[in-house]
Design an enzyme around this catalytic site. Sequence first.
Site, PDB file in Angstrom:
ATOM      1  CB  ILE A  24      49.031  61.958  18.662  1.00 47.21           C
ATOM      2  CG1 ILE A  24      49.963  62.742  17.711  1.00 47.21           C
ATOM      3  CG2 ILE A  24      47.872  62.824  19.115  1.00 47.21           C
ATOM      4  CD1 ILE A  24      49.289  63.167  16.426  1.00 47.21           C
ATOM      5  N   GLY A  27      58.309  57.879  18.600  1.00 47.49           N
ATOM      6  CA  GLY A  27      59.087  56.855  17.909  1.00 47.49           C
ATOM      7  C   GLY A  27      60.480  56.807  18.485  1.00 47.49           C
ATOM      8  N   GLY A  28      61.373  56.194  17.742  1.00 45.61           N
ATOM      9  CA  GLY A  28      62.736  56.110  18.214  1.00 45.61           C
ATOM     10  C   GLY A  28      63.401  57.479  18.240  1.00 45.61           C
ATOM     11  CG  PHE A  29      64.774  59.203  15.117  1.00 48.51           C
ATOM     12  CD1 PHE A  29      66.091  59.603  15.081  1.00 48.51           C
ATOM     13  CD2 PHE A  29      64.418  58.014  14.524  1.00 48.51           C
ATOM     14  CE1 PHE A  29      67.040  58.833  14.450  1.00 48.51           C
ATOM     15  CE2 PHE A  29      65.360  57.237  13.894  1.00 48.51           C
ATOM     16  CZ  PHE A  29      66.674  57.642  13.854  1.00 48.51           C
ATOM     17  CB  ALA A  30      60.112  62.243  16.548  1.00 39.77           C
ATOM     18  CE  LYS A  47      59.575  61.973  12.997  1.00 42.57           C
ATOM     19  NZ  LYS A  47      59.617  60.947  11.955  1.00 42.57           N
ATOM     20  CG  ASP A 139      61.475  51.062   9.113  1.00 42.47           C
ATOM     21  OD1 ASP A 139      61.378  49.840   9.363  1.00 42.47           O
ATOM     22  OD2 ASP A 139      61.450  51.939   9.989  1.00 42.47           O
TER      23      ASP A 139
HETATM   24  P1  ADP Z   1      60.198  58.169  14.487  1.00 43.17           P
HETATM   25  O1  ADP Z   1      60.747  58.754  13.230  1.00 43.17           O
HETATM   26  O2  ADP Z   1      60.816  58.702  15.720  1.00 43.17           O
HETATM   27  O3  ADP Z   1      60.187  56.667  14.450  1.00 43.17           O
HETATM   28  P2  ADP Z   1      57.460  58.346  13.614  1.00 43.17           P
HETATM   29  O4  ADP Z   1      57.494  59.249  12.446  1.00 43.17           O
HETATM   30  O5  ADP Z   1      57.390  56.876  13.315  1.00 43.17           O
HETATM   31  O6  ADP Z   1      58.672  58.655  14.600  1.00 43.17           O
HETATM   32  O7  ADP Z   1      56.238  58.757  14.540  1.00 43.17           O
HETATM   33  C1  ADP Z   1      56.012  58.109  15.780  1.00 43.17           C
HETATM   34  C2  ADP Z   1      54.527  57.826  15.952  1.00 43.17           C
HETATM   35  O8  ADP Z   1      53.809  59.066  15.991  1.00 43.17           O
HETATM   36  C3  ADP Z   1      53.903  57.039  14.816  1.00 43.17           C
HETATM   37  O9  ADP Z   1      54.077  55.662  14.957  1.00 43.17           O
HETATM   38  C4  ADP Z   1      52.445  57.472  14.905  1.00 43.17           C
HETATM   39  O10 ADP Z   1      51.773  56.738  15.892  1.00 43.17           O
HETATM   40  C5  ADP Z   1      52.558  58.932  15.350  1.00 43.17           C
HETATM   41  N1  ADP Z   1      52.533  59.805  14.170  1.00 43.17           N
HETATM   42  C6  ADP Z   1      53.567  60.130  13.378  1.00 43.17           C
HETATM   43  N2  ADP Z   1      53.191  60.923  12.366  1.00 43.17           N
HETATM   44  C7  ADP Z   1      51.867  61.122  12.523  1.00 43.17           C
HETATM   45  C8  ADP Z   1      50.872  61.829  11.777  1.00 43.17           C
HETATM   46  N3  ADP Z   1      51.222  62.490  10.674  1.00 43.17           N
HETATM   47  N4  ADP Z   1      49.597  61.810  12.217  1.00 43.17           N
HETATM   48  C9  ADP Z   1      49.263  61.120  13.323  1.00 43.17           C
HETATM   49  N5  ADP Z   1      50.148  60.415  14.068  1.00 43.17           N
HETATM   50  C10 ADP Z   1      51.432  60.410  13.679  1.00 43.17           C
END
Ligand code: ADP
Length: 677
Positions: A24, A27-30, A47, A139
């Site tokens: 769904i 991100g940069g990490f996950a 995640k 951030d």
């Molecule tokens: P990273 O730490 O790698 O930057 P994020 O935590 O920002 O990753 O998560 C990447 C994307 O995944 C988010 O921008 C969002 O679209 C989706 N996402 C993350 N957490 C959730 C959540 N709890 N529920 C729904 N979507 C999520």
Amino acid sequence: MPVERTAPREVEELHKYYEVYDTIGSGGFAKVKLGRHIQTGEKVAIKIMNKKDLGEDLPRVKVEIEAMKNLSHQHICRLYQVIESPTQIFMILEYCPGGELFDYIIAKDRLSEEETRVFFRQIVSAMAYVHSQGYAHRDLKPENLLIDGDHNLKLIDFGLCAKPKGGLGYELMTCCGSPAYAAPELIQGKAYIGSEADVWSMGVLLFALLCGYLPFDDDNCMVLYRKIMRGQYDNPSWLSTGSILLLNQMMQVDPKLRLAVQQLLEHPWVMKDYNSPVEWRSRQPLGHIDEDCITEMAVNMKRSRESTTALVKEWRYDRITATYLLLLSKKQRGKPVRLHTEPHVSEDAVSPRHGRSQTKKSLHFSDGDDAVILGSLDLCSDYIDDCPWVPVSRQGVREKTAGITADKRLASPLEKRCVVSPLPDRGQMSGQNHQERRRHKEHQQASENKENVGQQEKDVEIFALPPPRTPSSSKKNSRPKNVLTTPNQKVSNGTRSTPKAGGSGSKEVKRRAADSNESTNIEIIAFSPERRSRSLDMAGSGDSGKKRRGGRVFGSLERGLDKVITMLTPSKRRALRDNPRKIKALYNVTPTEQTNPDQVLNQILSVLPGKNVEFTQKGYTVKCRTWDDFGKVTMAFELEVCLLHRPEVVGVRRQRLKGDAWVYKRLVEDIFSTSSI
Ligand code: ADP
């Protein structure tokens, strides 16, 4: 005899307690997948991070986990469980089905002052709480605020947060965050107070909510920095005097003149129509024990209430914590406090192939075409890689958030911003204000461009910038193989057929199809014009050294896929002729005026190469990505042609998976505008 891979016990734990579905977000990490906690039936977000890919960013994840364990608030995404294997980390999080605030803003063009106030009060509430716990988020941006099922905001992404040992009044040095939201003191590399920098970002965020674009924006990072340093932005005509004043008080270049979050709680603009200050204290304080949840867990685990309470109170963020918190969440939403029978926890490792199997039928609650059902434990090590078009590489790791890191070894999103070609700001997503905004922006840009000339060298010395990398030093980054998964698409020098038409292929296609009897996916190579030669080298043709002309290669692709298509069984051929999904017109769906989905799909496909977007198509879903000159994926997003109910027209669902949200917005607007959608 085939060798069976044994999944680590931790990964089995994931499958024992959760069903895992589609990706769904990423991100940069996950990579983030939708999941379901089996015992409570509650949806969760999973995640997933690969430790090897995280490399030296692993501590950042630990920071995020520690912070989330310490934060429990109605506007902060709740952490339920952490599962760590030798190679991976799984964070089980509260699921926010409403997507990112960013997408919500762009779908609505901009929000009214009233709606902005509702969201802004929630942001102030979350930030006042975060600061009260001694943390600075660092951030803040609309991509890091998700919308839950009740249309409330939840703050995510604490990977860059800081908790100074001496308290939040102590200065920080690390320059991080996303450039457009970064406070002036931060981009100069000065010591700064985390909470003050957060207020600046909240100001930028408030502006974005009210205006639908950023106060400080430029494709040239030096120009962007200079704008931030000056702290000057234009207030569009639709802003009320009260909004202008509040924005000005938050985006003060001198941090000491900026409002503090405490002052925001009772600010006249924030109070308007409410007459009460923002409620910032946690409604779900850490450590609170709910007796109903304990009773249900005790019965379910066949334990005493005392020992169950003691177990929960350990707050180990294991399955016990998760079950308790999810049960509590159920209760708070008025659902029965009931658990399904405790999954059998065997002390012996379950065989990866014969372990608890999750049938497609029982697990499918998503109607997405490519829902990922990961019932087989031995798939777990592939979590990070199961979406080949969004590689999570070490390089990509910092892309999203580690914006203006002072680490000279790394390319920052600022560099990324600098290599992304400027796109016309053409509003198509929901455009009643675009003309006005464009005029406003054009005026801004015209006056800025004059003064930008000759400034850049000076800027390099002022800002905490990483040195520019030369393209040659980075070119060695090999791009992942560029494959197109399509039902029956014809690729030939820019003309493509719809999913209902014939097909094309390549040697690689045939090899892959032969390798996988079970798969109905056919992979063929897609090119953006200027990348053809490089892509061809990766097509596994065996003569990558030879230069070939595009036309001949396309011809062979077509012939190859035709063969593959005829080799398919009738059921697989049927699968290739999928119809578009029928969905509701949600805010991430752009309605068209057209009724023929094939035509809309063709229109989109025909413009992508011209926008330097590489894509993979599967049925009516087009997965897109862009690259920078250093071979890094700068953006990944999905466009899906679908049918809407009312009115009965074709719509295009869009989802950003990776990359700068504002660059994505402009690109998608540009694609829609050029393809006359
Ligand atoms: P990273 O730490 O790698 O930057 P994020 O935590 O920002 O990753 O998560 C990447 C994307 O995944 C988010 O921008 C969002 O679209 C989706 N996402 C993350 N957490 C959730 C959540 N709890 N529920 C729904 N979507 C999520």
